[in-house]
Enzyme design. Structure first.
Site, PDB file in Angstrom:
ATOM      1  N   LEU A  61       0.984  -1.502   0.446  1.00  0.00           N
ATOM      2  CA  LEU A  61       0.038   0.095  -0.186  1.00  0.00           C
ATOM      3  C   LEU A  61       0.878   1.180  -0.266  1.00  0.00           C
ATOM      4  O   LEU A  61       0.492   2.305  -0.036  1.00  0.00           O
ATOM      5  CB  LEU A  61      -1.055   0.218   1.286  1.00  0.00           C
ATOM      6  CG  LEU A  61      -2.506  -0.884   1.269  1.00  0.00           C
ATOM      7  CD1 LEU A  61      -3.328  -0.731   2.500  1.00  0.00           C
ATOM      8  CD2 LEU A  61      -2.828  -0.654  -0.228  1.00  0.00           C
ATOM      9  N   HIS A  92      -9.020  -8.290   3.731  1.00  0.00           N
ATOM     10  CA  HIS A  92      -7.658  -7.481   3.109  1.00  0.00           C
ATOM     11  C   HIS A  92      -6.756  -8.025   2.229  1.00  0.00           C
ATOM     12  O   HIS A  92      -6.661  -6.970   1.873  1.00  0.00           O
ATOM     13  CB  HIS A  92      -6.782  -7.971   4.862  1.00  0.00           C
ATOM     14  CG  HIS A  92      -5.813  -6.791   4.765  1.00  0.00           C
ATOM     15  ND1 HIS A  92      -5.638  -5.370   4.783  1.00  0.00           N
ATOM     16  CD2 HIS A  92      -4.242  -6.849   4.865  1.00  0.00           C
ATOM     17  CE1 HIS A  92      -4.240  -5.048   5.180  1.00  0.00           C
ATOM     18  NE2 HIS A  92      -3.836  -5.643   4.746  1.00  0.00           N
TER      19      HIS A  92
END
Length: 154
Positions: A61, A92
């Site tokens: 990320l 996730h």
């Protein structure tokens, strides 16, 4: 129309190119192997080690924001995103895979810089290990080829 394929050797000549690499540390055994294969292939394509800027971030990320900083600063002909996302038992995985991929694409389009996306997404560690070398090598080749193509199109 000009020859769309000027030949693999010209398209894969990395001499004089500056390449930025952003590597996620999460799943570091895999991302380290991706980086090793990528760096070896860049060298084989003629990219000088002094023309490679290699940065590490915590995870997938965080890769797009580091790529964005490199793109904003300028000086690189192409960028490489290295990461590894392995499916777990929660949602996730999808979030990280989708958002990191979208972020990499957005930076590439917003800054008109080629980014070889080698953030691999797999179901398990065995799949990641099976892909780590080829995907790292492929990322180097994509970065060089796309840098040459964009230079030609500009």
């Amino acid at each position: 129309m000009q020859n769309a394929n000027k030949g693999a050797s010209a398209a894969l000549n990395g001499k004089g190119l500056r390449i930025g690499i952003v590597q996620a540390r999460f799943n570091e055994d895999i991302t380290g192997a991706l980086a090793e294969a990528c760096l070896a292939e860049l060298a084989a394509l003629g990219v000088s080690a002094s023309d490679i800027e290699h940065h590490h971030v915590p995870g997938a990320l965080e890769v797009p924001v580091a790529l964005q900083a490199l793109a904003e600063r300028g000086g690189c002909h192409a960028l490489v995103a290295l990461g590894c996302i392995i499916r777990g038992e929660t949602y996730h995985f999808e979030l990280v895979a989708n958002e990191s991929g979208a972020g990499v694409s957005r930076v590439s389009l917003d800054y008109r810089i080629p980014i070889a996306n080698a953030i691999i997404t797999t179901e398990n560690l065995a799949q990641a290990m099976a892909r780590q070398t080829d995907k790292g090598r492929d990322a180097a080749r994509v970065a060089v080829e796309m840098a040459r193509l964009l230079a030609q199109l500009s």
